[in-house]
Design a protein around this motif. Structure first.
Motif, mmCIF file in Angstrom:
data_model
loop_
_atom_site.group_PDB
_atom_site.id
_atom_site.type_symbol
_atom_site.label_atom_id
_atom_site.label_comp_id
_atom_site.label_asym_id
_atom_site.label_seq_id
_atom_site.Cartn_x
_atom_site.Cartn_y
_atom_site.Cartn_z
ATOM 1 N N THR A 44 -3.575 25.020 -35.663
ATOM 2 C CA THR A 44 -3.254 24.674 -37.141
ATOM 3 C C THR A 44 -2.227 25.695 -37.538
ATOM 4 O O THR A 44 -2.240 26.780 -36.863
ATOM 5 C CB THR A 44 -4.550 24.693 -37.898
ATOM 6 O OG1 THR A 44 -5.006 25.819 -38.069
ATOM 7 C CG2 THR A 44 -5.491 23.448 -37.638
ATOM 8 N N SER A 45 -1.663 25.245 -38.566
ATOM 9 C CA SER A 45 -0.298 26.481 -38.675
ATOM 10 C C SER A 45 -0.259 25.856 -40.503
ATOM 11 O O SER A 45 -0.860 25.386 -41.137
ATOM 12 C CB SER A 45 0.862 26.340 -38.021
ATOM 13 O OG SER A 45 1.605 25.298 -38.256
ATOM 14 N N GLY A 46 0.338 27.062 -40.995
ATOM 15 C CA GLY A 46 0.739 26.706 -42.587
ATOM 16 C C GLY A 46 0.135 28.080 -43.228
ATOM 17 O O GLY A 46 0.269 29.143 -42.750
ATOM 18 N N ASN A 47 -0.523 27.964 -44.107
ATOM 19 C CA ASN A 47 -1.164 28.973 -44.855
ATOM 20 C C ASN A 47 -2.142 29.918 -43.966
ATOM 21 O O ASN A 47 -2.450 31.161 -44.027
ATOM 22 C CB ASN A 47 -1.960 28.587 -46.117
ATOM 23 C CG ASN A 47 -0.905 28.311 -47.190
ATOM 24 O OD1 ASN A 47 0.273 28.485 -46.984
ATOM 25 N ND2 ASN A 47 -1.334 27.438 -48.210
ATOM 26 N N THR A 48 -3.003 29.113 -43.262
ATOM 27 C CA THR A 48 -3.937 29.596 -42.093
ATOM 28 C C THR A 48 -3.473 29.370 -40.835
ATOM 29 O O THR A 48 -3.634 28.126 -40.456
ATOM 30 C CB THR A 48 -5.470 29.386 -42.487
ATOM 31 O OG1 THR A 48 -5.581 28.038 -42.749
ATOM 32 C CG2 THR A 48 -5.810 29.986 -43.831
ATOM 33 N N ASP A 49 -3.031 30.358 -39.966
ATOM 34 C CA ASP A 49 -2.736 29.977 -38.668
ATOM 35 C C ASP A 49 -3.879 30.022 -37.854
ATOM 36 O O ASP A 49 -4.473 31.256 -37.949
ATOM 37 C CB ASP A 49 -1.692 31.243 -38.165
ATOM 38 C CG ASP A 49 -0.326 30.997 -38.832
ATOM 39 O OD1 ASP A 49 0.146 32.068 -39.059
ATOM 40 O OD2 ASP A 49 -0.007 29.813 -39.283
ATOM 41 N N THR A 50 -4.379 29.361 -37.106
ATOM 42 C CA THR A 50 -5.410 29.348 -36.189
ATOM 43 C C THR A 50 -5.170 28.683 -34.904
ATOM 44 O O THR A 50 -4.512 27.430 -34.709
ATOM 45 C CB THR A 50 -6.728 28.180 -37.067
ATOM 46 O OG1 THR A 50 -6.976 28.795 -38.334
ATOM 47 C CG2 THR A 50 -7.883 28.318 -36.171
ATOM 48 N N ARG A 51 -5.703 29.177 -33.927
ATOM 49 C CA ARG A 51 -5.636 28.742 -32.448
ATOM 50 C C ARG A 51 -6.965 28.727 -31.842
ATOM 51 O O ARG A 51 -7.730 29.760 -32.139
ATOM 52 C CB ARG A 51 -4.605 29.277 -31.521
ATOM 53 C CG ARG A 51 -3.045 29.169 -32.187
ATOM 54 C CD ARG A 51 -2.355 29.933 -31.054
ATOM 55 N NE ARG A 51 -2.218 28.960 -30.006
ATOM 56 C CZ ARG A 51 -0.952 28.836 -29.406
ATOM 57 N NH1 ARG A 51 -0.047 29.570 -29.621
ATOM 58 N NH2 ARG A 51 -0.978 27.844 -28.549
ATOM 59 N N SER A 52 -7.273 27.949 -31.030
ATOM 60 C CA SER A 52 -8.588 28.108 -30.430
ATOM 61 C C SER A 52 -8.698 26.983 -29.106
ATOM 62 O O SER A 52 -7.766 26.050 -28.965
ATOM 63 C CB SER A 52 -9.749 27.128 -31.302
ATOM 64 O OG SER A 52 -11.155 27.549 -30.612
ATOM 65 N N LEU A 53 -9.315 27.437 -28.027
ATOM 66 C CA LEU A 53 -9.523 26.989 -27.081
ATOM 67 C C LEU A 53 -10.773 26.766 -26.388
ATOM 68 O O LEU A 53 -11.310 27.925 -26.397
ATOM 69 C CB LEU A 53 -8.552 27.317 -25.806
ATOM 70 C CG LEU A 53 -8.594 26.782 -24.317
ATOM 71 C CD1 LEU A 53 -7.900 25.495 -24.428
ATOM 72 C CD2 LEU A 53 -7.546 27.755 -23.761
ATOM 73 N N ASN A 54 -11.336 25.860 -25.874
ATOM 74 C CA ASN A 54 -12.931 26.141 -25.165
ATOM 75 C C ASN A 54 -12.857 25.062 -23.877
ATOM 76 O O ASN A 54 -11.928 24.158 -23.648
ATOM 77 C CB ASN A 54 -14.097 25.698 -26.204
ATOM 78 C CG ASN A 54 -13.669 23.925 -26.697
ATOM 79 O OD1 ASN A 54 -13.073 23.286 -26.158
ATOM 80 N ND2 ASN A 54 -14.727 23.908 -27.495
ATOM 81 N N GLY A 55 -13.486 25.364 -23.118
ATOM 82 C CA GLY A 55 -13.693 24.754 -21.750
ATOM 83 C C GLY A 55 -15.174 24.816 -21.150
ATOM 84 O O GLY A 55 -15.672 26.060 -21.231
ATOM 85 N N LYS A 56 -15.568 23.859 -20.370
ATOM 86 C CA LYS A 56 -16.947 23.810 -19.801
ATOM 87 C C LYS A 56 -16.729 23.062 -18.200
ATOM 88 O O LYS A 56 -16.028 22.139 -18.319
ATOM 89 C CB LYS A 56 -17.873 23.146 -20.534
ATOM 90 C CG LYS A 56 -18.356 23.890 -21.766
ATOM 91 C CD LYS A 56 -19.925 23.230 -22.252
ATOM 92 C CE LYS A 56 -20.320 24.048 -23.503
ATOM 93 N NZ LYS A 56 -21.562 23.493 -23.787
ATOM 94 N N PHE A 57 -17.454 23.815 -17.440
ATOM 95 C CA PHE A 57 -17.476 22.908 -16.132
ATOM 96 C C PHE A 57 -18.761 23.253 -15.560
ATOM 97 O O PHE A 57 -19.227 24.360 -15.215
ATOM 98 C CB PHE A 57 -16.507 23.807 -15.218
ATOM 99 C CG PHE A 57 -16.399 22.991 -13.609
ATOM 100 C CD1 PHE A 57 -15.951 21.642 -13.795
ATOM 101 C CD2 PHE A 57 -16.968 23.547 -12.671
ATOM 102 C CE1 PHE A 57 -15.575 21.181 -12.408
ATOM 103 C CE2 PHE A 57 -17.031 22.905 -11.445
ATOM 104 C CZ PHE A 57 -15.982 21.944 -11.273
ATOM 105 N N ASN A 58 -19.477 22.218 -15.315
ATOM 106 C CA ASN A 58 -20.806 22.009 -14.679
ATOM 107 C C ASN A 58 -20.654 21.256 -13.251
ATOM 108 O O ASN A 58 -20.508 20.140 -13.225
ATOM 109 C CB ASN A 58 -21.961 21.737 -15.398
ATOM 110 C CG ASN A 58 -22.140 22.391 -16.765
ATOM 111 O OD1 ASN A 58 -22.130 23.524 -16.645
ATOM 112 N ND2 ASN A 58 -22.243 21.737 -17.770
ATOM 113 N N LEU A 59 -21.393 21.904 -12.251
ATOM 114 C CA LEU A 59 -21.355 21.140 -10.871
ATOM 115 C C LEU A 59 -22.697 21.582 -10.248
ATOM 116 O O LEU A 59 -23.285 22.668 -10.324
ATOM 117 C CB LEU A 59 -20.200 21.693 -10.083
ATOM 118 C CG LEU A 59 -20.232 20.970 -8.870
ATOM 119 C CD1 LEU A 59 -19.784 19.520 -8.901
ATOM 120 C CD2 LEU A 59 -19.194 21.547 -7.754
#
Length: 80
Positions: A44-59
């Motif tokens: 997101t950007s604008g008044n509040t800049d936010t970045r996020s990333l998540n990942g999962k892997f199960n084997l």
């Protein structure tokens, strides 16, 4: 006389094929390998800049008597 010698060989081959087919059917019902993966991203950007990333892997490899599990997880975030 030849028929009596061939019959046991045919019976053994038939029993072997049945065993392999039963094992394949069992693996189809109870798979040896199972896994799942997830990936997410938010920006997101604008008044509040936010970045996020998540990942999962199960084997999972389940072949009795041993069960092996690999699990990876990651989460990042940035905020301004």
């Amino acid at each position: 006389m030849k028929i009596t010698k061939i019959f046991p060989v045919i019976a053994c081959i038939g029993a072997g094929i049945t065993s392999v087919t039963a094992q394949a059917a069992d693996e189809a019902v109870n798979p040896v390998w199972a896994g799942q993966a997830e990936l997410g991203f938010i920006d997101t950007s604008g008044n509040t800049d936010t970045r996020s990333l998540n990942g999962k892997f199960n084997l999972t490899h389940d072949q009795q008597p041993m069960k092996t599990r690999l699990k990876l997880e990651a989460l990042t975030s940035e905020e301004n």
